[in-house]
Write an enzyme that holds these catalytic residues in place. Structure first.
Site, PDB file in Angstrom:
ATOM      1  N   TRP A 121       0.819  -1.218   0.000  1.00 49.44           N
ATOM      2  CA  TRP A 121       0.000   0.000   0.000  1.00 49.44           C
ATOM      3  C   TRP A 121       0.850   1.265   0.000  1.00 49.44           C
ATOM      4  CZ3 TRP A 121      -4.973   1.914   0.084  1.00 49.44           C
ATOM      5  CH2 TRP A 121      -5.143   3.201   0.597  1.00 49.44           C
TER       6      TRP A 121
ATOM      7  N   ASP B 107      -0.273   9.178   0.640  1.00 50.89           N
ATOM      8  CA  ASP B 107       0.243  10.540   0.400  1.00 50.89           C
ATOM      9  C   ASP B 107       1.732  10.665   0.052  1.00 50.89           C
ATOM     10  OD1 ASP B 107      -2.110  10.536   1.831  1.00 50.89           O
ATOM     11  OD2 ASP B 107      -1.402  11.854   3.408  1.00 50.89           O
TER      12      ASP B 107
ATOM     13  N   TRP C 249      -4.289   0.155   3.950  1.00 52.21           N
ATOM     14  CA  TRP C 249      -3.691   1.185   4.810  1.00 52.21           C
ATOM     15  C   TRP C 249      -3.422   0.636   6.200  1.00 52.21           C
ATOM     16  CZ3 TRP C 249      -4.610   3.780   9.377  1.00 52.21           C
ATOM     17  CH2 TRP C 249      -3.893   4.975   9.567  1.00 52.21           C
TER      18      TRP C 249
ATOM     19  N   TRP D 157       2.951   9.619   9.954  1.00 57.21           N
ATOM     20  CA  TRP D 157       2.070  10.152   8.934  1.00 57.21           C
ATOM     21  C   TRP D 157       2.684  11.325   8.190  1.00 57.21           C
ATOM     22  CZ3 TRP D 157      -1.850   9.310  13.324  1.00 57.21           C
ATOM     23  CH2 TRP D 157      -2.240   7.965  13.322  1.00 57.21           C
ATOM     24  N   THR D 158       1.827  12.037   7.479  1.00 54.61           N
ATOM     25  CA  THR D 158       2.305  12.969   6.462  1.00 54.61           C
ATOM     26  C   THR D 158       3.069  14.176   7.007  1.00 54.61           C
ATOM     27  OG1 THR D 158       0.868  12.274   4.731  1.00 54.61           O
ATOM     28  CG2 THR D 158       1.359  14.604   4.757  1.00 54.61           C
TER      29      THR D 158
ATOM     30  N   ARG E 140      -2.798  17.506  11.939  1.00 58.08           N
ATOM     31  CA  ARG E 140      -1.746  16.795  11.205  1.00 58.08           C
ATOM     32  C   ARG E 140      -1.313  17.480   9.897  1.00 58.08           C
ATOM     33  NH1 ARG E 140      -6.465  13.749  11.250  1.00 58.08           N
ATOM     34  NH2 ARG E 140      -7.430  13.469   9.200  1.00 58.08           N
ATOM     35  N   ASP E 141      -0.255  16.926   9.345  1.00 61.13           N
ATOM     36  CA  ASP E 141       0.229  17.235   7.998  1.00 61.13           C
ATOM     37  C   ASP E 141       0.874  18.625   7.884  1.00 61.13           C
ATOM     38  OD1 ASP E 141      -1.048  14.822   7.650  1.00 61.13           O
ATOM     39  OD2 ASP E 141      -2.802  15.680   6.678  1.00 61.13           O
TER      40      ASP E 141
ATOM     41  N   GLU F  40      -7.037  18.262   5.634  1.00 65.21           N
ATOM     42  CA  GLU F  40      -5.820  17.453   5.619  1.00 65.21           C
ATOM     43  C   GLU F  40      -4.818  18.075   4.644  1.00 65.21           C
ATOM     44  OE1 GLU F  40      -7.556  13.504   4.604  1.00 65.21           O
ATOM     45  OE2 GLU F  40      -7.120  12.986   6.686  1.00 65.21           O
TER      46      GLU F  40
ATOM     47  N   ASP G 225     -13.115  16.056   1.253  1.00 62.26           N
ATOM     48  CA  ASP G 225     -14.118  15.522   0.313  1.00 62.26           C
ATOM     49  C   ASP G 225     -13.468  14.686  -0.793  1.00 62.26           C
ATOM     50  OD1 ASP G 225     -15.946  17.096   1.713  1.00 62.26           O
ATOM     51  OD2 ASP G 225     -15.936  18.693   0.220  1.00 62.26           O
TER      52      ASP G 225
END
Ligand code: DQQ
Length: 539
Positions: free
Chosen positions: A19, A22, A46, A81-82, A146-147, A201, A235
């Protein structure tokens, strides 16, 4: 299985297996492009996320390295994560990324390359003071934080970053400041927030100059007349606003505030998410990278053993009227062009279907110019269509006759046309200007069940008085179809899984017109695309 191999992309980046989601921390450093990616080392769904790492000198061929970071500290035990990379003055790369901690809070961590003289920057070290940022306080939600973005320097000489969050249930890009990139404090107002949506995000924030595709480095002085772009992911798509970065308020201010988020512009109108851009100092351009998920089922992905690709890296810049972004695949991708065919002076009358032969129809780069012989029959545009272009694509499909259009390309078509994917335009008249509908219609792309097969679409404004030609460029790469309309005004990437492709049957490609107005094709060029080296693993 053989079938899953046939769906693997030949020149859209993907790891050898498992998998991927991003893009993370893209950067150009000492002659090498680095691509990190959200990666599950254990399977095709994921989970257990670490940072995969690949390097390239040309953005086309990639060497896959060992993951740059794994889940092994309290601040990222639930996932790495990102995040984003910034190159500090003096050439120090630094990465800030989100970790999921043991209590499932989201916190921000720092990592640095262990040895800057290793050309590939294979090994990374986490900072001793991780996590460097946590979110507490009324209205905040520590599981929606996050991110972090790439850093930029403000007029006071301090670093800034933005982080995606949900504040009182609404989407926000929180603003943080730091002197040394290690110790951060939150500015009491966000860079921007809006009550038109929930969680944002993967925010991306960058400067652009109208009509200039040169690209701007965020960490240098931003020239007079520059605009700023704020991109956020929500979305299932990447939406953006163009505005100014107000240095006095230290906040982003969009040129137009749209309360209905369905009207926000999209980076891509298809299957594209969590994009991130970076300044490429080698060629002085801004490049954006986005993730394209599978559109088959999770059990298909487990059977295939892989899921997720990247769209072709695209140069991204601001149109001269400062109203929208333009994108174009990086020129380097043209190095894969092989066998070429060329047609000139074609004419497509209503109902015409012209077969494009002589190239590999499953791995191709196709460029067509459609020239309108008249716009008299363009039907009136209804602005309410902007709220749901996909609905409009379903209703005004390729087989529905129109005034000017539909015209476009039919690809990956089986002998009997039972399977086919369509890319098409239709032209509408709206007061002084024209609105062009562009669709990527997957509804008949495959006979297989359990696939997501929408008719993606969007509208773009086009000055047909000035320019009579509407161009379409489509990169076909087995299960990936990536299209650029109107010179990069509207982009749509999609995933398709025709049975004919899996069975290694012949597939066909056609140019067509189903509108009453004749459309000329002064130029049609197409190339078979060679296979890039994206699956090479080096320890
Ligand atoms: N993917 C990451 C998050 C991000 C999301 C986790 C977006 O950091 O918000 O894999 O796809």
């Amino acid at each position: 299985s053989i079938a899953s191999e046939r769906y693997r992309t030949a020149y859209h980046f993907q790891p050898p297996k498992n998998w991927m989601n991003d893009p993370n921390g893209p950067m150009y450093y000492n002659g090498i492009y680095h691509s990190f990616y959200q990666y599950n080392p254990h399977g095709a769904l994921w989970g257990d996320i670490v940072w995969g790492h690949a390097v390239s000198t040309d953005l086309v061929n990639w060497i896959i390295l060992e993951p740059a970071i794994e889940r092994d500290t309290p601040g990222d035990i639930n996932g790495c994560w990102t995040g984003s990379a910034t190159i500090l003055p003096g050439g120090q790369p630094i990465v800030i990324y989100t970790g999921g901690d043991a209590e499932n809070h989201q916190v921000q961590n720092i990592m640095l390359p262990k040895n800057r003289s290793d050309p590939y920057l294979r090994e990374w070290t986490k900072a001793g003071n991780n996590p460097v940022l946590q979110l507490v306080g009324p209205g905040f939600n520590s599981s929606q934080f996050r991110d972090p973005t790439t850093g930029w320097i403000g007029p006071d000489g301090l670093w800034r970053i933005a982080i995606g969050a949900e504040v009182n249930g609404y989407g926000a890009a929180l603003l943080y400041k730091s002197e040394d990139f290690l110790n951060w404090t939150r500015v009491d107002h966000p860079l921007y927030s809006s009550n038109a949506s929930g969680m944002w995000e993967c925010p991306d924030f960058f400067a652009v100059l109208p009509g200039n595709n040169g690209g701007l480095d965020l960490s240098t002085v931003i020239p007079e007349g520059a605009k700023h772009v704020l991109k956020v992911s929500l979305d299932q798509c990447d939406k953006y606003m163009i505005g100014v970065y107000d240095l006095k308020r230290d906040a982003f201010s969009p040129d137009t505030v749209l309360d209905d988020r369905r009207l926000w512009l999209k980076i891509d109108y298809g299957n594209y998410y969590a994009s991130k851009s970076f300044f490429d100092s080698k060629n002085s351009r801004r490049i954006i990278w986005g993730w394209t998920n599978e559109s088959d089922s999770s059990s298909d992905d487990v059977a295939k053993g892989w899921a997720g690709i990247y769209a072709i890296p695209r140069a991204i810049w601001l149109d001269s009227d400062a109203k929208q972004l333009l994108q174009w695949p990086v020129d380097e991708i043209e190095s894969l062009r092989g066998n070429e065919i060329n047609h000139q002076g074609l004419e497509l009358n209503k109902g015409d279907l012209f077969e494009i032969k002589g190239i590999d129809t499953t791995q191709a780069d196709v460029e067509i110019d459609f020239e309108l012989t008249s716009t008299d029959d363009a039907e009136p545009f209804d602005p309410s269509w902007l709220l749901d272009a996909e609905k409009h694509c379903r209703e005004a499909g390729a087989s529905v006759h129109g005034g000017v259009g539909p015209f476009g390309l039919v690809i990956l078509a089986s002998d009997d046309m039972e399977e086919h994917t369509v890319l098409h335009f239709r032209v509408y008249k709206s007061q002084q200007k024209y609105m062009i509908l562009m669709c990527s219609d997957l509804r008949r792309s495959s006979l297989r069940p359990e696939l997501y097969t929408p008719a993606y679409g969007g509208f773009f404004e086009f000055d047909l008085e000035k320019e009579r030609k509407i161009s379409l460029r489509t990169l076909i790469d087995r299960s990936a179809v990536e299209s650029f309309g109107g010179g990069g005004r509207l982009c749509i990437i999609a995933r398709v899984y025709p049975v004919a492709l899996a069975d290694e049957r012949r597939t066909h490609m056609y140019a067509f017109n189903n509108g009453s107005t004749t459309v000329k094709v002064p130029q049609l060029k197409a190339w078979s695309m060679m296979t890039a080296q994206v699956n090479v693993k080096k320890g």
